[in-house]
Motif scaffolding. Structure first.
Motif, short mmCIF file in Angstrom:
data_model
loop_
_atom_site.label_atom_id
_atom_site.label_comp_id
_atom_site.label_asym_id
_atom_site.label_seq_id
_atom_site.Cartn_x
_atom_site.Cartn_y
_atom_site.Cartn_z
N LEU A 1 12.19 -3.92 -4.18
CA LEU A 1 10.69 -3.67 -4.24
C LEU A 1 9.72 -4.40 -4.95
O LEU A 1 8.67 -4.75 -4.32
CB LEU A 1 10.70 -1.94 -4.79
CG LEU A 1 9.26 -1.42 -4.62
CD1 LEU A 1 8.95 -1.44 -3.47
CD2 LEU A 1 9.28 0.02 -5.47
N THR B 1 9.12 -0.29 2.63
CA THR B 1 10.46 -0.68 1.88
C THR B 1 10.66 0.35 0.87
O THR B 1 11.93 0.55 0.76
CB THR B 1 9.67 -2.02 0.74
OG1 THR B 1 9.26 -3.06 1.69
CG2 THR B 1 10.66 -2.48 -0.18
N ILE B 2 9.63 1.12 0.37
CA ILE B 2 10.20 2.24 -0.38
C ILE B 2 11.11 3.43 0.53
O ILE B 2 12.19 3.92 0.26
CB ILE B 2 9.11 2.86 -1.14
CG1 ILE B 2 8.38 2.05 -1.92
CG2 ILE B 2 9.50 4.31 -1.73
CD1 ILE B 2 7.21 2.66 -2.69
N ILE C 1 9.29 -7.72 -3.07
CA ILE C 1 8.50 -7.68 -1.91
C ILE C 1 6.90 -7.32 -2.20
O ILE C 1 6.08 -8.16 -1.77
CB ILE C 1 9.39 -6.66 -1.15
CG1 ILE C 1 10.32 -7.11 -0.10
CG2 ILE C 1 7.91 -6.25 0.02
CD1 ILE C 1 11.17 -6.24 0.40
N THR C 2 6.84 -6.65 -3.37
CA THR C 2 5.61 -6.15 -3.75
C THR C 2 4.88 -7.57 -4.13
O THR C 2 3.57 -7.87 -4.00
CB THR C 2 5.55 -5.14 -4.70
OG1 THR C 2 6.26 -4.21 -4.12
CG2 THR C 2 4.00 -4.68 -5.03
N ILE D 1 -0.32 -4.49 5.79
CA ILE D 1 0.17 -4.52 4.49
C ILE D 1 0.70 -3.37 3.68
O ILE D 1 1.96 -3.30 3.18
CB ILE D 1 -0.64 -5.56 3.69
CG1 ILE D 1 -1.04 -6.69 4.21
CG2 ILE D 1 0.08 -5.64 2.17
CD1 ILE D 1 -1.98 -7.55 3.41
N MET E 1 -1.27 -12.16 -0.35
CA MET E 1 -2.71 -11.55 -0.07
C MET E 1 -3.73 -12.38 -1.02
O MET E 1 -4.85 -12.75 -0.32
CB MET E 1 -2.68 -10.15 -0.44
CG MET E 1 -2.30 -9.09 0.32
SD MET E 1 -2.34 -7.44 -0.32
CE MET E 1 -3.86 -7.12 -0.26
N LEU F 1 3.87 -9.88 -1.48
CA LEU F 1 2.86 -9.31 -0.68
C LEU F 1 1.65 -9.58 -1.52
O LEU F 1 0.35 -10.03 -1.04
CB LEU F 1 2.75 -7.83 -0.45
CG LEU F 1 3.75 -7.34 0.50
CD1 LEU F 1 3.72 -5.78 0.81
CD2 LEU F 1 3.28 -7.87 1.90
N ILE G 1 4.14 -2.64 5.02
CA ILE G 1 5.28 -3.26 4.45
C ILE G 1 5.79 -2.36 3.19
O ILE G 1 6.97 -2.47 3.03
CB ILE G 1 4.96 -4.76 4.46
CG1 ILE G 1 4.68 -5.36 5.60
CG2 ILE G 1 6.05 -5.40 3.59
CD1 ILE G 1 4.39 -6.74 5.78
N PHE G 2 4.82 -2.43 2.27
CA PHE G 2 5.12 -1.80 0.80
C PHE G 2 5.83 -0.30 1.04
O PHE G 2 6.89 -0.04 0.58
CB PHE G 2 3.90 -1.76 0.00
CG PHE G 2 3.98 -1.11 -1.18
CD1 PHE G 2 3.75 0.27 -1.52
CD2 PHE G 2 4.65 -1.86 -2.30
CE1 PHE G 2 3.97 0.87 -2.73
CE2 PHE G 2 4.89 -1.10 -3.45
CZ PHE G 2 4.42 0.16 -3.74
#
Lengths: 370, 318, 573
Positions: A43, C387-388, A46-47, C380, A54, A50, C383-384
């Motif tokens: 997590l 994922t969770i 990936i965050t 976007i 961005m 992102l 995606i977040f």
């Protein structure tokens, strides 16, 4: 008796999980945290990507991308392979932990946990005692605490009193072998602190076992939706420090005081065995008919397809308890489960119902021919 | 001309224009039966075919649930089948199988005739198929009404009204027990037939109860003999003794669900035949266009195929 | 000037569309070509059918959402807060709550999320993506819509006649005995099932048979792969829920003895039947949104989608494996140990394709030219949030952990993250992405971003506390609860109010765009799939001049014109 409320578990709950107080809690929790940290890693990764992308690659409309590269075999293999390996690990841990939960040792204490709408009953094989969960009493106490009528200390005292004759009691350190059953619809036997759960399926029995590692009082919930009172089927598990203490409790809890008048014992049965869930004693209509002024009145019912009428005498009440689906009272749903009362308990209930108002007038049911 | 929606403006787009108003002539080279969103009849035909096969797949899955009911019940309670299949007459079942097989032949011939555009023969074969469907339903009617009339073993089966008698008998039985004992010694679920001749005996699975037809029963026991009803189940005490007695009725639940859903599909198929006949009578079918008959045929063959599975599973399996 | 026929599609002899015109041609669009009610009610135009579905789905989402707010408001305290407004006795209040969570679930699952993307957006966009005039079976498409509407009517009937309290999962024996409007609800589910089946059937045939020359399978936009995989699941899985609800109706009315132990049946058999459909159903709910995300990320990063083949195959893999894992909803039901182990193992395989998509999408963004439009922000967010959602699914796939977490709030949070935080969010993203195409209007990006933020923040505040509650032991479907969970519930309820504000804001600026939004150019975002090569909104027959199949992920031939806000195609076809 040691006040139960003073028995506090040494283990503490964490942010995510209740205090681990059974033999399974350790393995389940470590499986949990394995998945948790793997998940956290991905997590965060990936965050971060992102957010970074961005920010770094944002452009006004019309700009062109810096690259149109759209494939990379090695990346695909890596980000397929690593999750695959981690998945296999997670599966393996889960499998191991689960298989352990299915293999009960043979020397455990056997208890039957029967769920009905909306109460628990625990039957102890050693002395045949049937101990109710008394969820309604606990719910009462909780409500009084929220409304301010009870302080926390008062609540604890009252709960202790309830627990003298109610709840699932087990000794510490001994395998407990629970057979779960349901009298009517699906329920589930769930003790978060022990990490155990099993559905109670009507028509079959299930098995769940554990060893409680720390003395204390823990929550037991129904975890399968069962209708109106689902969220009220909340009782307690008491883990006794020693087997002797547990046996002493069992002896007292399973008993009725037979010196009491029948109708008083009947009132106890009304609460203990869950009749209170559906039958009021003050005339108010619940799922089932009220017992007030019931005795001796003319009852209208449907006996599967055909209407009928009988006076509510002793035989009628006994039949209604033993075979609740025989006659469905007009205006009420066909939902009463079979509650296994002993003959004495049935007698006491009959006397209790009599004490709640009788209809005189000498009406009697026609005697059956033959 | 920017954007004028004048229909008369000829347009020379990419070839797949709609037909112009005013005629059935194939002025632009395609059949009046070609929908405008298809480029060619071939595309349309293939699309229809694929669509129908997909639909048939859904039908298979729909029936699949019922076959699953069958399999689960049979593996858990084989005695229900051993006992229940005696009530199904193999002769009627076999006749129905022949009828449907024959109807598949006539349907295939109807498709052939549609391809050739021979109107009278199309109508003939569609009519034959329809009649076969009718014969099938007629036989089912005979079978069903016999079962309802008999009530089978009245009271023990899924038709609600008939279990009243058994309920009374059961209540009677249990009241007797109540008076006799305070502690009921409840046996595990068993079927007890209270019949004047066999009172109290436990039925052996596999043996047909004496006297299959209700008329025979009436002669023996009299039409309103309250005890000529069967079917007590004494359930284990942790189960609520339901308003329904023994699980024998589950066999008939399976039977009626499977044949009933199939019968509904036969009726739908017959309606499809009528609709196809109307289209055929209007002279629509020929070498360039016979899709509806072809697709209707596929549907009918599936209905036949499902019966080919039903027949042995219900009628022939012991 | 003679009137064109009511609906060109309904008459095979219909009149031809206007002469080849440039993409900015004026002339009637599909919205304005006819304006009578019956031209909409009997339309065969996939775009109009899509719009009608959209309105219907959004309306049912409003109803389901209002019920959700009732639930969250009630749960702010363990005491009865608002149920007393609706019912007098304590028992009736508990029943009321049970009806709320049941109808919320049933409406959202069957009327909003399952049909949502395929019917409301897919119907509109699919033929455009294929350069086609319509789907394979336009009449069947209209039939699907009316079936959906019938299902909606059934559920509205249920709402108005005493509600439903079985849980959306209808587990027996409770659903066989409940006195609420179970049978109308089951009939609604049956009808909605067929709506879904026919939509899937239509889409499969359309994609197989109506691709333009040059568009091979691997040149299709990924949304089509997703739609195709979903359609296969719809066609194969949905009949099983059809027969299941029929059998449940028979159990209730005739007591046939399949699911109710009182009649000789088995409650766990019901669960098998139910989840055999409902597990693929959850993939029906998530795979089309994933297809949308592929489009959103690629277009708004103006970069080729990374790993096209892997994403395409992952959709197919999900469709196949989705049929093999239904038992993971039943780990504690008494299912055999062997079956539990098998289902757990296969469940991990079905999670992998989704992970692959996530990484490919992120890789797509790398070195892209990212325009942070509202649609992209939703992509976007997906995606977040996915994922969770996906990672928390792993917890539930692990047998030992699931024993603890099953039927707790952890599960509730997990499925809201995947169905709502991912599925619905992508739906909204797609709605924004295709809004200019569908309506011909641009909405306010400013309000769009704010609303996206509110929804995103509100959503997380609503559901993260639920994970914690769940693992601490809070069971689900609980009307009242132990005090120790109160703080989490209060935080969750506050989050839901923030989210609600976000949704109302979306409704506001989207409706406002219809009234006073700027006129939309043909290609406001710079996409290269075929829908962007026609006007916004498209004409009745989709294209003034049918383009050749393009490479949907080739963004190099587009030039942005800041004056019109349009991306022009610089190379001629």
């Amino acid at each position: 008796m040691i006040p139960l409320s003073t028995m506090l578990a040494q283990s503490k709950p964490t942010f995510w999980l209740p205090a681990p107080v059974s033999n399974f809690a350790g393995p389940v929790d470590s499986d949990f945290y394995f998945v948790y940290w793997v998940s956290m890693f991905f997590l965060v990764l990936i965050t971060a990507l992102l957010v970074y992308f961005m920010w770094k690659f944002r452009t006004p409309p019309g700009a062109r991308a810096q690259s149109q590269n759209d494939h990379h075999l090695m990346l695909e293999l890596v980000w397929t392979g690593i999750p695959l390996i981690l998945s296999l690990m997670m599966f393996w841990y889960g499998y191991r932990g689960y298989v352990a939960m299915q293999t009960a040792p043979s020397d455990g204490i056997s208890i039957i946990a029967e769920a009905q709408k909306w109460a628990w009953n625990f039957s102890y094989a050693s002395n045949g005692a049937v101990i109710p969960g008394m969820s309604d009493d606990f719910n009462d106490v909780r409500e009084k605490v929220r409304s301010g009528e009870f302080t926390a200390e008062q609540a604890a005292v009252v709960e202790d009193k309830i627990l003298e004759k109610a709840g699932l009691h087990v000794p510490m350190g001994v395998p407990i072998d629970i057979t779960v059953m349901a009298a009517d619809v699906l329920h589930a036997f769930f003790i978060p602190a022990f990490r155990v759960k099993k559905d109670c399926v009507p028509g079959r029995t299930g098995k769940v076992w554990f060893i409680a590692n720390e003395a204390g009082i823990y929550d037991l919930y129904c975890a399968e939706y069962c209708g109106q009172g689902h969220s009220r089927m909340h009782t307690k598990v008491v883990v006794h420090e020693t087997v002797e203490e547990y046996e002493k409790w069992l002896e007292i809890a399973g008993s009725y005081d037979e010196t009491l008048p029948f109708d008083q014992n009947g009132a106890i049965v009304w609460k203990r065995r869950g009749c209170i869930s559906c039958h009021s004693v003050d005339g108010s209509k619940k799922v089932g008919p009220s017992w007030k002024d019931l005795f001796g009145s003319m009852r209208k019912f449907t006996a599967i397809g055909r209407p009928g009428e009988l006076v509510a005498d002793e035989a009628y009440i006994e039949d209604s308890i033993r075979y609740p689906m025989n006659r469905i009272a007009d205006g009420y749903p066909p939902q009463m489960p079979v509650v296994k009362l002993t003959d004495k308990e049935i007698l006491w209930v009959i006397e209790y119902i009599k004490s709640l108002g009788q209809n005189s007038g000498g009406e009697q049911n026609p005697r059956k021919e033959n | 001309m920017s954007g004028d929606a004048q229909p008369q403006e000829a347009n020379q787009q990419t070839g797949h224009d709609d037909d112009h108003a005013g005629g059935h002539e194939d002025g632009h080279g395609h059949s009046p039966y070609q929908a405008h969103h298809f480029d060619t009849m071939k595309q349309q035909f293939e699309a229809g075919k694929l669509g129908m096969w997909l639909f048939l797949a859904t039908e298979v899955l729909l029936f699949g649930g019922l076959f699953c009911f069958y399999v689960v019940t049979k593996s858990n309670n084989p005695e229900l089948f051993k006992w229940g299949h005696h009530f199904l007459d193999k002769r009627w079942g076999a006749t129905n199988t022949m009828v449907l097989l024959f109807s598949s032949l006539t349907m295939a011939l109807a498709v052939r005739e549609a391809q050739l555009g021979r109107k009278k023969r199309i109508l003939f074969f569609l009519g034959m198929t329809f009649l076969c469907g009718g014969a099938f339903m007629g036989i089912k009617y005979i079978e069903y009404s016999k079962k309802f009339h008999e009530g089978l073993f009245p009271g023990q089966y899924f038709v609600y009204e008939n279990i009243i008698d058994s309920e009374e008998a059961r209540v009677h039985q249990q009241e007797e027990d109540l008076l006799a004992h305070t502690d009921l010694d409840l046996p595990v679920a068993s079927v007890v037939i209270t019949d004047p001749k066999t009172r109290g005996q436990v039925l052996q699975p596999g043996l047909p109860p004496s006297g299959l037809s209700s008329s025979a029963r009436e002669i023996e026991h009299g039409a309103d003999d309250e005890v000529h009803t069967p079917g007590l189940v004494i359930a284990p005490s942790h189960l609520p003794p339901g308003p329904r007695p023994a699980n024998a009725h589950v066999f008939f639940s399976i039977y009626f669900c499977l044949t009933g859903l199939h019968g509904i599909h036969v009726l739908i198929g017959m309606a499809v035949m009528v609709w196809l006949a109307v289209l055929a009578w209007q002279g629509r079918f020929g070498p360039g266009y016979f899709t509806p008959v072809d697709l209707g045929g596929l549907y009918w063959h599936l209905v036949d195929l499902i019966w080919i599975y039903l027949f042995p599973l219900l009628y022939l399996v012991e | 000037m003679s009137q064109p026929p009511m609906d060109a599609h309904s008459d095979p002899q219909a009149l031809a569309p206007p002469v080849a015109a440039p993409v900015e041609a004026t002339g009637p669009s599909y919205l304005t070509v006819t304006k009578t009610i019956s031209s909409w009610a009997f339309t065969l135009d996939h775009k109009r059918i899509g719009v009608m579905y959209l309105i219907g789905v959004l309306f049912m989402f409003l109803i389901g959402g209002v019920i959700a707010m009732l639930i969250r408001t009630e749960l702010f305290s363990p005491l009865a807060l608002i149920t007393p407004l609706f019912a007098d006795t304590v028992e009736a209040q508990a029943d009321m709550y049970n009806k709320w969570f049941t109808t919320h679930g049933a409406i959202m699952v069957f009327l909003v999320i399952i049909p949502g993307v395929p019917a409301a957006l897919g119907n509109f966009v699919l033929p455009l993506l294929l350069g086609a005039k319509d789907v394979a079976f336009p009449k069947l498409n209209l039939g699907s819509f009316y079936l959906w509407l019938t299902g909606a009517v059934f559920f509205l009937y249920v709402l108005f006649t005493g509600g439903l309290d079985t849980g959306w999962t209808f587990y027996t024996p409770y659903s066989a005995e409940s006195g609420t409007a179970v049978i109308p609800a089951l009939m609604g589910v049956f009808v909605l099932g067929f709506s879904s089946i026919f939509t899937g059937l239509n889409f499969i045939v359309t994609i197989h048979k109506m691709r333009p020359p040059g568009m091979t399978w691997f040149k299709m936009p990924l949304f089509l792969w997703a739609t195709y995989a979903t359609a296969v699941m719809q066609v194969l899985a949905t009949p099983v829920i059809g027969i299941t609800v029929l059998l449940l109706i028979l159990e209730r009315t005739l007591g046939i003895g399949i699911f109710d132990p009182r009649n000789g049946g088995d409650p766990v058999l019901f669960q098998h039947f139910f989840w055999f459909y409902s597990h693929p159903a959850v993939y029906i709910m998530i795979v089309p949104p994933m297809g949308i995300v592929s489009e959103l990320i690629a277009v708004h990063s103006h970069k080729r989608i990374f790993g096209y083949t892997y994403i395409a195959f992952s959709s197919v893999a999900i469709a196949i494996f989705s049929f093999l894992v239904w038992g993971h909803h039943m780990f504690t039901s008494g299912q055999s140990t062997t079956m539990n182990i098998i289902f757990s193992g296969i469940t991990f395989t079905v999670g992998l394709p989704s992970a692959i998509k996530i990484f490919n999408w992120i890789a797509t963004m790398y070195k892209g030219a990212i325009t942070l439009n509202t649609a992209m922000l939703y992509g976007i967010s997906f995606i977040f949030l996915f994922t969770i959602g996906g990672l928390t699914g792993l917890f539930l796939a692990v047998l030992s952990i699931d024993t603890h977490l099953h039927d707790t709030y952890f599960v509730v949070a997990h499925f809201h993250y995947v169905m709502m935080g991912s599925g619905l969010v992508a739906f909204i993203g797609g709605l924004h992405h295709w809004w200019p195409k569908m309506t011909g209007k641009m909405f306010s990006e400013y309000w769009g971003r704010i609303a996206c933020g509110l929804v995103f923040v509100g959503f997380n505040i609503t559901f993260i506390p639920q994970f914690v509650m769940g693992s601490l032991g809070m069971p689900r479907r609980y009307y009242t609860y132990a005090d120790k969970f109160e703080g989490y519930h209060q935080l969750s309820t506050m989050g839901s109010y923030i989210m609600a504000v976000g949704f109302f804001l979306i409704a506001y600026y989207l409706i406002q765009s219809l009234v006073s939004g700027k006129k939309a150019p043909a290609n406001p975002w710079g996409g290269n799939s075929l829908e962007w090569h026609t006007t916004s909104p498209p004409p009745l027959l989709n294209f003034h001049e049918v383009p050749d199949a393009t490479d949907p992920y080739d963004f190099e031939n587009l030039e942005y014109d800041p004056v019109t806000g349009n991306y022009e195609t610089i190379k001629s076809a």
